[in-house]
Write a protein that holds these residues in place. Structure first.
Motif, PDB file in Angstrom:
ATOM      1  N   GLY A 138      52.917  42.273  41.972  1.00 38.07           N
ATOM      2  CA  GLY A 138      53.394  41.888  40.651  1.00 38.07           C
ATOM      3  C   GLY A 138      52.309  42.031  39.604  1.00 38.07           C
ATOM      4  N   THR A 139      51.085  41.666  39.968  1.00 34.96           N
ATOM      5  CA  THR A 139      49.954  41.739  39.045  1.00 34.96           C
ATOM      6  C   THR A 139      49.664  43.183  38.655  1.00 34.96           C
ATOM      7  OG1 THR A 139      48.946  39.762  40.019  1.00 34.96           O
ATOM      8  CG2 THR A 139      47.525  41.196  38.733  1.00 34.96           C
ATOM      9  N   ILE A 140      49.635  44.078  39.637  1.00 37.83           N
ATOM     10  CA  ILE A 140      49.356  45.492  39.367  1.00 37.83           C
ATOM     11  C   ILE A 140      50.461  46.100  38.509  1.00 37.83           C
ATOM     12  CG2 ILE A 140      48.980  47.767  40.378  1.00 37.83           C
ATOM     13  CD1 ILE A 140      46.733  45.738  40.882  1.00 37.83           C
ATOM     14  N   ALA A 141      51.717  45.766  38.821  1.00 36.04           N
ATOM     15  CA  ALA A 141      52.844  46.307  38.063  1.00 36.04           C
ATOM     16  C   ALA A 141      52.808  45.841  36.613  1.00 36.04           C
ATOM     17  CB  ALA A 141      54.163  45.893  38.720  1.00 36.04           C
ATOM     18  N   GLU A 142      52.498  44.564  36.404  1.00 34.75           N
ATOM     19  CA  GLU A 142      52.447  44.031  35.047  1.00 34.75           C
ATOM     20  C   GLU A 142      51.288  44.631  34.271  1.00 34.75           C
ATOM     21  OE1 GLU A 142      52.873  39.719  32.758  1.00 34.75           O
ATOM     22  OE2 GLU A 142      52.599  39.801  34.929  1.00 34.75           O
ATOM     23  N   ALA A 143      50.148  44.804  34.946  1.00 32.62           N
ATOM     24  CA  ALA A 143      48.990  45.406  34.280  1.00 32.62           C
ATOM     25  C   ALA A 143      49.307  46.837  33.847  1.00 32.62           C
ATOM     26  CB  ALA A 143      47.783  45.389  35.217  1.00 32.62           C
ATOM     27  N   ALA A 144      49.940  47.599  34.717  1.00 31.66           N
ATOM     28  CA  ALA A 144      50.269  48.986  34.399  1.00 31.66           C
ATOM     29  C   ALA A 144      51.287  49.071  33.271  1.00 31.66           C
ATOM     30  CB  ALA A 144      50.805  49.690  35.640  1.00 31.66           C
ATOM     31  N   SER A 145      52.209  48.132  33.219  1.00 33.26           N
ATOM     32  CA  SER A 145      53.215  48.155  32.153  1.00 33.26           C
ATOM     33  C   SER A 145      52.582  47.912  30.792  1.00 33.26           C
ATOM     34  CB  SER A 145      54.299  47.105  32.422  1.00 33.26           C
ATOM     35  OG  SER A 145      53.803  45.791  32.235  1.00 33.26           O
ATOM     36  N   LEU A 146      51.379  47.321  30.790  1.00 34.02           N
ATOM     37  CA  LEU A 146      50.664  47.056  29.547  1.00 34.02           C
ATOM     38  C   LEU A 146      49.517  48.034  29.307  1.00 34.02           C
ATOM     39  CD1 LEU A 146      50.478  43.161  29.823  1.00 34.02           C
ATOM     40  CD2 LEU A 146      51.893  44.473  28.236  1.00 34.02           C
ATOM     41  N   GLY A 147      49.357  48.998  30.210  1.00 28.05           N
ATOM     42  CA  GLY A 147      48.275  49.969  30.065  1.00 28.05           C
ATOM     43  C   GLY A 147      46.907  49.350  30.235  1.00 28.05           C
ATOM     44  N   LEU A 148      46.785  48.437  31.196  1.00 29.20           N
ATOM     45  CA  LEU A 148      45.543  47.696  31.394  1.00 29.20           C
ATOM     46  C   LEU A 148      44.735  48.268  32.560  1.00 29.20           C
ATOM     47  CD1 LEU A 148      43.889  45.192  30.532  1.00 29.20           C
ATOM     48  CD2 LEU A 148      45.273  43.834  32.117  1.00 29.20           C
ATOM     49  N   PRO A 149      43.464  48.625  32.338  1.00 29.38           N
ATOM     50  CA  PRO A 149      42.605  49.085  33.440  1.00 29.38           C
ATOM     51  C   PRO A 149      42.402  47.970  34.464  1.00 29.38           C
ATOM     52  CG  PRO A 149      41.679  49.718  31.322  1.00 29.38           C
ATOM     53  CD  PRO A 149      42.792  48.753  31.030  1.00 29.38           C
ATOM     54  N   VAL A 150      42.294  48.329  35.735  1.00 34.44           N
ATOM     55  CA  VAL A 150      42.244  47.333  36.804  1.00 34.44           C
ATOM     56  C   VAL A 150      41.074  47.568  37.755  1.00 34.44           C
ATOM     57  CG1 VAL A 150      43.490  46.307  38.746  1.00 34.44           C
ATOM     58  CG2 VAL A 150      44.754  47.076  36.730  1.00 34.44           C
ATOM     59  N   MET A 151      40.348  46.501  38.029  1.00 29.37           N
ATOM     60  CA  MET A 151      39.342  46.499  39.090  1.00 29.37           C
ATOM     61  C   MET A 151      39.887  45.632  40.222  1.00 29.37           C
ATOM     62  SD  MET A 151      36.574  46.933  40.796  1.00 29.37           S
ATOM     63  CE  MET A 151      35.475  47.857  39.711  1.00 29.37           C
ATOM     64  N   ILE A 152      40.190  46.250  41.351  1.00 29.42           N
ATOM     65  CA  ILE A 152      40.718  45.507  42.498  1.00 29.42           C
ATOM     66  C   ILE A 152      39.554  45.042  43.365  1.00 29.42           C
ATOM     67  CG2 ILE A 152      42.102  45.655  44.600  1.00 29.42           C
ATOM     68  CD1 ILE A 152      43.880  47.637  43.233  1.00 29.42           C
ATOM     69  N   THR A 153      39.565  43.763  43.711  1.00 32.71           N
ATOM     70  CA  THR A 153      38.453  43.187  44.466  1.00 32.71           C
ATOM     71  C   THR A 153      38.809  42.869  45.916  1.00 32.71           C
ATOM     72  OG1 THR A 153      39.069  40.951  43.748  1.00 32.71           O
ATOM     73  CG2 THR A 153      37.527  42.178  42.359  1.00 32.71           C
ATOM     74  N   SER A 154      40.099  42.832  46.238  1.00 32.30           N
ATOM     75  CA  SER A 154      40.502  42.544  47.619  1.00 32.30           C
ATOM     76  C   SER A 154      41.985  42.846  47.775  1.00 32.30           C
ATOM     77  CB  SER A 154      40.234  41.067  47.975  1.00 32.30           C
ATOM     78  OG  SER A 154      41.038  40.211  47.177  1.00 32.30           O
ATOM     79  N   PHE A 155      42.444  42.914  49.020  1.00 34.71           N
ATOM     80  CA  PHE A 155      43.868  43.113  49.287  1.00 34.71           C
ATOM     81  C   PHE A 155      44.197  42.586  50.673  1.00 34.71           C
ATOM     82  CE2 PHE A 155      41.770  46.859  50.962  1.00 34.71           C
ATOM     83  CZ  PHE A 155      42.414  47.091  52.175  1.00 34.71           C
ATOM     84  N   LEU A 156      45.448  42.223  50.866  1.00 36.11           N
ATOM     85  CA  LEU A 156      45.914  41.790  52.173  1.00 36.11           C
ATOM     86  C   LEU A 156      46.255  43.028  52.989  1.00 36.11           C
ATOM     87  CD1 LEU A 156      48.261  38.803  51.220  1.00 36.11           C
ATOM     88  CD2 LEU A 156      45.931  38.707  52.107  1.00 36.11           C
ATOM     89  N   PRO A 157      45.654  43.204  54.166  1.00 39.92           N
ATOM     90  CA  PRO A 157      45.923  44.390  54.990  1.00 39.92           C
ATOM     91  C   PRO A 157      47.411  44.574  55.230  1.00 39.92           C
ATOM     92  CG  PRO A 157      44.081  43.146  55.870  1.00 39.92           C
ATOM     93  CD  PRO A 157      44.684  42.293  54.796  1.00 39.92           C
ATOM     94  N   GLY A 158      47.854  45.800  55.071  1.00 38.51           N
ATOM     95  CA  GLY A 158      49.261  46.104  55.291  1.00 38.51           C
ATOM     96  C   GLY A 158      50.095  45.785  54.072  1.00 38.51           C
ATOM     97  N   GLN A 159      50.191  44.524  53.743  1.00 40.86           N
ATOM     98  CA  GLN A 159      51.073  44.082  52.670  1.00 40.86           C
ATOM     99  C   GLN A 159      50.664  44.616  51.290  1.00 40.86           C
ATOM    100  OE1 GLN A 159      51.609  39.847  52.527  1.00 40.86           O
ATOM    101  NE2 GLN A 159      52.426  39.868  50.446  1.00 40.86           N
ATOM    102  N   GLU A 160      49.363  44.639  51.014  1.00 34.03           N
ATOM    103  CA  GLU A 160      48.916  45.025  49.677  1.00 34.03           C
ATOM    104  C   GLU A 160      48.082  46.310  49.651  1.00 34.03           C
ATOM    105  OE1 GLU A 160      48.633  40.518  47.707  1.00 34.03           O
ATOM    106  OE2 GLU A 160      46.804  41.586  48.264  1.00 34.03           O
ATOM    107  N   ALA A 161      47.888  46.930  50.809  1.00 37.38           N
ATOM    108  CA  ALA A 161      47.042  48.126  50.874  1.00 37.38           C
ATOM    109  C   ALA A 161      47.562  49.249  49.990  1.00 37.38           C
ATOM    110  CB  ALA A 161      46.937  48.603  52.318  1.00 37.38           C
TER     111      ALA A 161
END
Length: 235
Positions: A138-161
């Protein structure tokens, strides 16, 4: 792009932020998980050393302890690593024992604000120049809808990869787990208007700001079609 920047500036003012400063929005989900404290500290030190004026907004969610830690900390007294001090002094042409180092105008003026659980996340994203976050869908989708650059710091294996791949393949951000490197990359973006604009344009290309309304319309259309077919079968 110009209208978007003006809207961002207006949103900064509406939220009580300094419109002349960059804004970094850091978050780790509703529970405020992850290395937010360490990432925030490294961001503060790096931007200060590189002369970037900024406000770091840290969404702590329900993590009241983290919020208290960030808001009660004397950030001006946080010592910079020896190597950064050495490099900075060299650039400023000052001696190691110079008493003017902390007040030198070439140092970045960086504020840190710890937020709790916010209900107006969209407004904070609009005000932000860069988002630092785990790879929540949801966070990535909302950021992209606003044209916001993103620095990803972690993810849940499988679910968020897969969300990491969306950001990297879309070329609107980066992925890094190490707080010092995260700070270096984000600060380099904030120092480069052309790079920020490029990341923002790429983010907007991936984003679909009308996705939620389109889904609702599709559900309504399919529901009406199904009801109409069932009615015809019964008559």
């Amino acid at each position: 792009m110009t209208k978007g920047k003006e809207y961002r500036r207006q949103m900064k003012v509406r939220l009580g932020l300094d419109p002349e400063k960059r804004v970094v929005l850091a978050m780790g989900g509703g529970e405020g998980v992850g290395s937010l404290s360490k990432i925030t500290e490294k961001l503060h030190l790096e931007m200060k050393a590189k002369g970037v004026d900024a406000t770091i907004l840290v969404v702590c969610g329900r993590n009241a302890n983290l919020r208290e830690e960030l808001n009660s900390k004397d950030w001006q007294s946080v010592p910079m690593p020896r190597e950064k001090v050495k490099n900075l002094l060299g650039k400023l042409g000052k001696k190691k024992d110079s008493p003017q180092l902390e007040s030198d105008p070439k140092l970045g003026n960086v504020d840190v604000v710890g937020l709790g659980f916010v209900n107006n996340m969209a407004e904070y994203m609009v005000a932000a120049d860069v988002l630092v976050s785990k790879a929540g869908p949801g966070t990535i989708a909302e950021a992209a809808s606003l044209g916001l650059p993103v620095m990803i710091t972690s993810f849940l294996p499988g679910q968020e990869a897969g969300n990491v791949d969306i950001v990297l393949d879309g070329e609107f951000g980066a992925f890094c787990k190490k707080p010092p490197k995260i700070a270096q990359i984000v600060t380099s973006w904030l120092q480069d208007d052309a790079k920020l604009d490029e990341l923002s344009r790429n983010s907007a290309k991936v984003g679909n700001p009308h996705a939620a309304s389109n889904i609702a319309l599709d559900i309504g259309r399919i529901t009406l079609e199904t009801m109409d077919n069932n009615y015809r079968k019964c008559t």
